[in-house]
Design a protein around this motif. Structure first.
Motif, PDB file in Angstrom:
ATOM      1  N   LEU A 111       0.569  -1.374   0.045  1.00  0.00           N
ATOM      2  CA  LEU A 111      -0.194  -0.090  -0.110  1.00  0.00           C
ATOM      3  C   LEU A 111       1.014   1.367  -0.046  1.00  0.00           C
ATOM      4  O   LEU A 111       1.720   1.455   0.839  1.00  0.00           O
ATOM      5  N   VAL A 112       0.583   1.932  -1.262  1.00  0.00           N
ATOM      6  CA  VAL A 112       1.277   3.289  -1.169  1.00  0.00           C
ATOM      7  C   VAL A 112      -0.013   4.175  -0.681  1.00  0.00           C
ATOM      8  O   VAL A 112      -0.850   4.682  -2.062  1.00  0.00           O
ATOM      9  N   THR A 113       0.675   5.833  -0.335  1.00  0.00           N
ATOM     10  CA  THR A 113      -0.988   6.744  -0.526  1.00  0.00           C
ATOM     11  C   THR A 113       0.250   8.385  -0.959  1.00  0.00           C
ATOM     12  O   THR A 113       1.174   7.941  -0.411  1.00  0.00           O
ATOM     13  N   LEU A 114      -0.293   8.706  -2.339  1.00  0.00           N
ATOM     14  CA  LEU A 114       0.070  10.147  -2.377  1.00  0.00           C
ATOM     15  C   LEU A 114      -1.674  11.351  -2.751  1.00  0.00           C
ATOM     16  O   LEU A 114      -1.884  11.414  -3.167  1.00  0.00           O
ATOM     17  N   PRO A 115      -0.866  11.716  -1.059  1.00  0.00           N
ATOM     18  CA  PRO A 115      -2.329  13.051  -0.945  1.00  0.00           C
ATOM     19  C   PRO A 115      -1.925  13.652  -2.269  1.00  0.00           C
ATOM     20  O   PRO A 115      -0.818  14.547  -2.625  1.00  0.00           O
ATOM     21  N   THR A 116      -3.102  14.968  -2.658  1.00  0.00           N
ATOM     22  CA  THR A 116      -2.602  15.932  -3.584  1.00  0.00           C
ATOM     23  C   THR A 116      -3.013  16.916  -2.869  1.00  0.00           C
ATOM     24  O   THR A 116      -3.410  18.250  -3.603  1.00  0.00           O
ATOM     25  N   VAL A 117      -3.728  17.315  -1.621  1.00  0.00           N
ATOM     26  CA  VAL A 117      -4.155  17.803  -0.536  1.00  0.00           C
ATOM     27  C   VAL A 117      -3.367  17.938   0.539  1.00  0.00           C
ATOM     28  O   VAL A 117      -3.942  16.574   1.066  1.00  0.00           O
ATOM     29  N   ALA A 118      -3.083  18.305   1.510  1.00  0.00           N
ATOM     30  CA  ALA A 118      -3.134  18.846   2.739  1.00  0.00           C
ATOM     31  C   ALA A 118      -4.518  18.442   3.595  1.00  0.00           C
ATOM     32  O   ALA A 118      -4.393  20.034   5.083  1.00  0.00           O
TER      33      ALA A 118
END
Length: 359
Positions: A111-118
């Motif tokens: 599993l990898v996450t890449l947030p585009t907002v904080a």
């Protein structure tokens, strides 16, 4: 029992989307991407080019609803059919929670996450928040598998509306104000004390850099201040949520938020905005003089948190009473707080926001 449930690695670098393929190729060459159309556009063409250059095969699955049980099942079936060995979530909270939930239902997957907002700490947090088809909170689903990596690209985050950053600041501030009251009755919990330390780090970051970061985000500029605030919103707040022991410390403002999600009139509010109003209500519940904590009120105003409920489609008095009655908080946890969680006490605080016009 004491546990820390956190990602293995946290990467934060401007332009990181262009290195994603290089970072993922070590772990998989067949990945399933869970994202939204807007988030996918925000990271490309850089991310696709990096996957292609790394020899990775990928399939994009667009989440167009909330993170519901039905959406999780639909995308779970797609990921299984692909025989992917890595799930990459790209987007905001609902997308990342869906990706996390899916990865926790498949054996031997990364599993990898890449947030585009904080706007939340969802990229890090050890739970997936599940909603119904109408946007109402159903449950917080604990995770057994945490992300191998959290990939944060501040160039992507800086291009978003500053409203998301401000909502994320308020959501991170909430950890300090929510965990702190539990210490008044007991100081024995290692997890609680570490939660409070991580939450305090976020608060101190906002005191030093919050105002500048908001200005920089509004100009879509990546600066040291913005980078520090992004880290506070995602990593420091996420770490505060990661400490666990036998005595849970659920957040009052988040419990109020959860009931707010069932009001159609609040569906266009961001998570942190609903939490912000929940913080105001909590502060009134804690107050001895009928006034919220001045420092908290100033912060909520600084970051444009809504400080009053909107107009309702129905009898306002009845709806306020219903909200107060339907806030879910166990009696066991309520007993460890220094103020009452009785429905009439919540209702009194809700009505105080009506009468005082803090906004």
């Amino acid at each position: 029992m004491f546990a820390i449930k956190s990602p293995q690695t946290y990467h934060h670098q401007p332009g990181l989307r262009a290195r994603t393929g290089e970072l993922l190729a070590v772990h998989s060459n067949e990945i399933a991407i869970i994202t939204s159309p807007k988030a996918w556009q925000a990271v490309n063409p850089h991310l696709e080019n990096s996957l292609r250059e790394a020899g990775i095969r990928w399939q994009v699955n667009f989440l167009t609803t909330g993170c519901t049980d039905a959406a999780i099942e639909t995308h779970l079936n797609a990921v299984r059919a692909q025989n992917a060995t890595l799930v990459l979530g790209i987007g905001g909270g609902r997308v990342l929670d869906c990706a996390k939930a899916i990865a926790n239902l498949i054996d031997d997957i990364v599993l990898v996450t890449l947030p585009t907002v904080a706007a939340t700490c969802a990229a890090w947090s050890p739970v997936s928040i599940i909603y119904n088809a109408h946007g109402g909170h159903v449950r917080s689903q604990p995770l057994s598998r945490m992300p191998l990596m959290v990939l944060v690209d501040s160039e992507v985050i800086a291009q978003n509306d500053v409203r998301y950053l401000k909502a994320g600041i308020v959501d991170a501030l909430a950890k300090w104000y929510e965990f702190r009251p539990y210490k008044q009755k007991s100081d024995d919990s290692l997890a609680l004390n570490l939660k409070i330390q991580a939450a305090k780090l976020a608060v101190e970051t906002f005191e030093k850099y919050g105002a500048q970061a908001v200005l920089d985000n509004a100009r879509h500029e990546v600066t040291p201040a913005l980078i520090k605030v992004i880290d506070a919103n995602i990593a420091a707040a996420g770490m505060a949520n990661s400490m666990r022991d036998e005595t849970p410390a659920p957040g009052v403002a988040h419990a109020i938020h959860n009931r707010f999600t069932h009001q159609p009139e609040l569906h266009d509010w961001l998570h942190g905005e609903k939490v912000g109003l929940g913080l105001l209500v909590q502060s009134l519940m804690e107050s001895d003089n009928g006034e919220p904590e001045p420092e908290l009120l100033a912060l909520l105003r600084q970051y444009d948190a809504p400080l009053a409920l909107p107009e309702f489609n129905g009898n306002r008095d009845e709806i306020l009473s219903s909200i107060a009655r339907e806030v879910k908080f166990s009696a066991e946890n309520a007993a460890r707080l220094p103020f009452s969680m009785a429905a009439e006490h919540i209702e009194k605080a809700l009505r105080a926001t009506e009468n005082q016009h803090y906004s």
